[in-house]
Design a protein around this motif. Structure first.
Motif, PDB file in Angstrom:
ATOM      1  N   PHE A 142       0.796  -1.232   0.000  1.00 24.17           N
ATOM      2  CA  PHE A 142       0.000   0.000   0.000  1.00 24.17           C
ATOM      3  C   PHE A 142       0.830   1.284   0.000  1.00 24.17           C
ATOM      4  CE2 PHE A 142      -2.509  -3.279   2.242  1.00 24.17           C
ATOM      5  CZ  PHE A 142      -3.486  -3.458   1.268  1.00 24.17           C
ATOM      6  N   HIS A 143       2.123   1.194  -0.352  1.00 22.94           N
ATOM      7  CA  HIS A 143       2.964   2.395  -0.363  1.00 22.94           C
ATOM      8  C   HIS A 143       2.566   3.368  -1.464  1.00 22.94           C
ATOM      9  CE1 HIS A 143       5.327  -1.193   0.846  1.00 22.94           C
ATOM     10  NE2 HIS A 143       5.654  -0.424   1.855  1.00 22.94           N
ATOM     11  N   ASN A 144       2.120   2.843  -2.594  1.00 27.33           N
ATOM     12  CA  ASN A 144       1.927   3.677  -3.785  1.00 27.33           C
ATOM     13  C   ASN A 144       0.464   3.943  -4.097  1.00 27.33           C
ATOM     14  OD1 ASN A 144       4.489   1.534  -5.081  1.00 27.33           O
ATOM     15  ND2 ASN A 144       4.798   3.489  -4.064  1.00 27.33           N
ATOM     16  N   VAL A 145      -0.405   3.766  -3.095  1.00 31.91           N
ATOM     17  CA  VAL A 145      -1.837   4.024  -3.276  1.00 31.91           C
ATOM     18  C   VAL A 145      -2.121   5.474  -2.916  1.00 31.91           C
ATOM     19  CG1 VAL A 145      -4.147   3.437  -2.461  1.00 31.91           C
ATOM     20  CG2 VAL A 145      -2.453   1.638  -2.778  1.00 31.91           C
ATOM     21  N   GLY A 146      -2.715   6.222  -3.853  1.00 31.76           N
ATOM     22  CA  GLY A 146      -3.072   7.609  -3.589  1.00 31.76           C
ATOM     23  C   GLY A 146      -4.176   7.683  -2.548  1.00 31.76           C
ATOM     24  N   ALA A 147      -3.850   8.221  -1.361  1.00 30.88           N
ATOM     25  CA  ALA A 147      -4.819   8.246  -0.268  1.00 30.88           C
ATOM     26  C   ALA A 147      -6.075   9.021  -0.645  1.00 30.88           C
ATOM     27  CB  ALA A 147      -4.180   8.847   0.983  1.00 30.88           C
ATOM     28  N   ALA A 148      -5.913  10.104  -1.401  1.00 37.09           N
ATOM     29  CA  ALA A 148      -7.083  10.913  -1.763  1.00 37.09           C
ATOM     30  C   ALA A 148      -8.097  10.096  -2.547  1.00 37.09           C
ATOM     31  CB  ALA A 148      -6.642  12.128  -2.571  1.00 37.09           C
ATOM     32  N   LYS A 149      -7.608   9.184  -3.392  1.00 32.85           N
ATOM     33  CA  LYS A 149      -8.518   8.381  -4.208  1.00 32.85           C
ATOM     34  C   LYS A 149      -9.289   7.369  -3.368  1.00 32.85           C
ATOM     35  CE  LYS A 149      -6.088   8.848  -8.604  1.00 32.85           C
ATOM     36  NZ  LYS A 149      -5.504   8.135  -9.760  1.00 32.85           N
ATOM     37  N   LEU A 150      -8.684   6.920  -2.268  1.00 35.58           N
ATOM     38  CA  LEU A 150      -9.370   5.960  -1.407  1.00 35.58           C
ATOM     39  C   LEU A 150     -10.644   6.557  -0.808  1.00 35.58           C
ATOM     40  CD1 LEU A 150      -6.435   4.311   0.560  1.00 35.58           C
ATOM     41  CD2 LEU A 150      -7.981   3.165  -1.018  1.00 35.58           C
ATOM     42  N   HIS A 151     -10.641   7.869  -0.635  1.00 35.24           N
ATOM     43  CA  HIS A 151     -11.772   8.532   0.015  1.00 35.24           C
ATOM     44  C   HIS A 151     -12.919   8.807  -0.955  1.00 35.24           C
ATOM     45  CE1 HIS A 151      -9.868   9.230   3.956  1.00 35.24           C
ATOM     46  NE2 HIS A 151      -8.748   9.264   3.247  1.00 35.24           N
ATOM     47  N   LEU A 152     -12.744   8.455  -2.217  1.00 28.72           N
ATOM     48  CA  LEU A 152     -13.803   8.694  -3.198  1.00 28.72           C
ATOM     49  C   LEU A 152     -14.846   7.581  -3.210  1.00 28.72           C
ATOM     50  CD1 LEU A 152     -11.671  10.021  -6.210  1.00 28.72           C
ATOM     51  CD2 LEU A 152     -12.936  11.336  -4.494  1.00 28.72           C
ATOM     52  N   GLY A 153     -14.570   6.496  -2.498  1.00 33.18           N
ATOM     53  CA  GLY A 153     -15.551   5.419  -2.395  1.00 33.18           C
ATOM     54  C   GLY A 153     -15.458   4.370  -3.479  1.00 33.18           C
ATOM     55  N   GLU A 154     -14.414   4.404  -4.293  1.00 32.28           N
ATOM     56  CA  GLU A 154     -14.216   3.415  -5.347  1.00 32.28           C
ATOM     57  C   GLU A 154     -12.819   2.828  -5.236  1.00 32.28           C
ATOM     58  OE1 GLU A 154     -14.859   5.337  -9.046  1.00 32.28           O
ATOM     59  OE2 GLU A 154     -16.971   5.804  -8.654  1.00 32.28           O
ATOM     60  N   ARG A 155     -12.609   1.671  -5.881  1.00 28.12           N
ATOM     61  CA  ARG A 155     -11.269   1.101  -5.885  1.00 28.12           C
ATOM     62  C   ARG A 155     -10.324   2.007  -6.666  1.00 28.12           C
ATOM     63  NH1 ARG A 155     -11.261  -5.151  -7.437  1.00 28.12           N
ATOM     64  NH2 ARG A 155     -12.453  -4.387  -9.207  1.00 28.12           N
ATOM     65  N   VAL A 156      -9.119   2.168  -6.135  1.00 34.56           N
ATOM     66  CA  VAL A 156      -8.124   3.027  -6.766  1.00 34.56           C
ATOM     67  C   VAL A 156      -7.616   2.369  -8.042  1.00 34.56           C
ATOM     68  CG1 VAL A 156      -5.904   4.188  -6.438  1.00 34.56           C
ATOM     69  CG2 VAL A 156      -7.478   3.910  -4.504  1.00 34.56           C
ATOM     70  N   ASP A 157      -7.441   3.178  -9.095  1.00 37.17           N
ATOM     71  CA  ASP A 157      -7.048   2.638 -10.404  1.00 37.17           C
ATOM     72  C   ASP A 157      -5.531   2.436 -10.492  1.00 37.17           C
ATOM     73  OD1 ASP A 157      -6.554   5.352 -10.321  1.00 37.17           O
ATOM     74  OD2 ASP A 157      -7.126   5.710 -12.415  1.00 37.17           O
ATOM     75  N   CYS A 158      -5.023   1.567  -9.631  1.00 39.41           N
ATOM     76  CA  CYS A 158      -3.596   1.241  -9.661  1.00 39.41           C
ATOM     77  C   CYS A 158      -3.409  -0.179  -9.158  1.00 39.41           C
ATOM     78  CB  CYS A 158      -2.792   2.224  -8.799  1.00 39.41           C
ATOM     79  SG  CYS A 158      -3.028   1.998  -7.022  1.00 39.41           S
ATOM     80  N   ASP A 159      -2.197  -0.687  -9.289  1.00 38.44           N
ATOM     81  CA  ASP A 159      -1.840  -1.978  -8.731  1.00 38.44           C
ATOM     82  C   ASP A 159      -1.171  -1.768  -7.378  1.00 38.44           C
ATOM     83  OD1 ASP A 159      -2.749  -3.406 -10.937  1.00 38.44           O
ATOM     84  OD2 ASP A 159      -0.810  -3.308 -11.956  1.00 38.44           O
ATOM     85  N   VAL A 160      -1.316  -2.745  -6.495  1.00 36.44           N
ATOM     86  CA  VAL A 160      -0.650  -2.732  -5.192  1.00 36.44           C
ATOM     87  C   VAL A 160       0.362  -3.868  -5.159  1.00 36.44           C
ATOM     88  CG1 VAL A 160      -0.931  -3.027  -2.703  1.00 36.44           C
ATOM     89  CG2 VAL A 160      -2.638  -1.739  -4.003  1.00 36.44           C
TER      90      VAL A 160
END
Length: 232
Positions: A142-160
Motif C-alpha cells: 500500500f505504499h503507492n496508493v493515492g490516499a485521496a482516491k481511497l476517500h472517493l468510495g471506489e477502488r483506486v485505479d492502480c496496482d498494489v
C-alpha cells in the motif's frame, strides 16, 4: 475509547483489521474501503476523539489505543509517519506476536520527500521485521496508493505490490489489496519492498511536477498470465 464486542466471529472470509495511524490520510482511506467490504475495523490512533469519530462514521468499527487495537485484530496495518515507525513497532511488539502485520510505512524524510532516502537497514519493512521478530509475519504493501482516491468510495485505479517472506500472509494481503485497488500483485520477498518504498518518493515528485493527484503504478503484461486477478 469506544469498543466493539468480539464475542461473535466475523462472517467467513471477513477479518478484524486494526489500522495504526487510522485517522491519517492513508489509514482512514483503507479503513473506509475495508469497512465497505464488510471487515471489522479497529482504529488505532494517538487522537482518541478523531478515532472515535471515524469509528462512529464507519459503523462496524471501534477505536482503541495501539496495543489494545493489535490484541483485537486478526491483521494489523501500520500507517504511521516514518518518524514514529520504530517507536510504534516497539510498543506493539509483544501484542503482535503470532499475527500478520502489514507495514505501509514509507521512509520519507522532510523536507526532501520527493527524493529517495532509504534507511541503512534497507527498508521500513525490514526494520519492522527486525523489531517485531520472527514470531510476526510482516508483509509490506500500500505504499503507492493515492490516499485521496481511497476517500472517493471506489477502488483506486492502480496496482498494489505486496511483499513478504511468508507466502500465506502475502496471499491474504494480496486479497485485501484487491478490495481497495485494481489488483494486488505478489511481488516476492520482503527485501523487495525497498523498490516500492523508494518509488513513493518518485510518485510524489511526479504529482508535483505534472500537477496531478495520486499518481500510481500499473504492471503490464500480467492480464494474460493472471486474468482472474484483475477483476477480484
Amino acid at each position: 475509547m469506544q469498543k466493539i464486542s468480539m464475542d461473535s466471529q466475523p462472517a467467513a472470509g471477513l477479518l478484524t483489521i486494526a489500522i495504526l495511524g487510522g485517522t491519517g490520510d492513508l489509514g482512514s482511506g483503507l479503513a473506509k474501503a475495508w469497512a465497505r467490504a464488510g471487515h471489522r475495523i479497529v482504529i488505532g490512533s494517538r487522537s482518541p476523539e478523531r478515532a472515535a469519530d471515524l469509528a462512529a462514521e464507519l459503523g462496524n468499527a471501534c477505536a482503541a489505543p495501539y496495543t489494545q487495537a493489535v490484541e483485537l485484530a486478526d491483521v494489523v496495518v501500520i500507517a504511521v509517519p516514518f518518524s514514529s515507525h520504530e517507536a510504534v513497532l516497539s510498543e506493539i511488539r509483544a501484542a503482535a506476536q503470532g499475527k500478520i502485520v502489514v507495514d505501509a510505512v514509507v521512509p520519507l524524510v522532510p523536507p526532501r520527500v520527493s527524493t529517495v532516502q532509504l534507511p541503512a537497514e534497507g527498508s521500513a519493512a525490514q526494520i519492522a521485521q527486525a523489531t517485531l521478530g520472527p514470531g510476526v509475519r510482516v508483509v509490506s504493501a500500500f505504499h503507492n496508493v493515492g490516499a485521496a482516491k481511497l476517500h472517493l468510495g471506489e477502488r483506486v485505479d492502480c496496482d498494489v505490490l505486496v511483499f513478504g517472506d511468508d507466502q500465506t500472509a502475502r496471499e491474504l494481503v494480496t486479497g485485501l489489496a484487491r478490495q481497495v485497488a485494481l489488483r494486488g500483485i505478489d511481488a516476492g520477498a520482503l527485501a523487495n519492498s525497498a523498490a516500492a518504498e523508494a518509488l513513493t518518493s518518485v510518485l510524489i515528485g511526479l504529482n508535483r511536477r505534472y500537477k496531478v493527484k495520486g499518481a500510481g503504478i500499473r504492471i503490464t503484461g500480467l492480464e494474460e498470465a493472471d486474468p482472474a486477478g484483475a477483476g477480484q
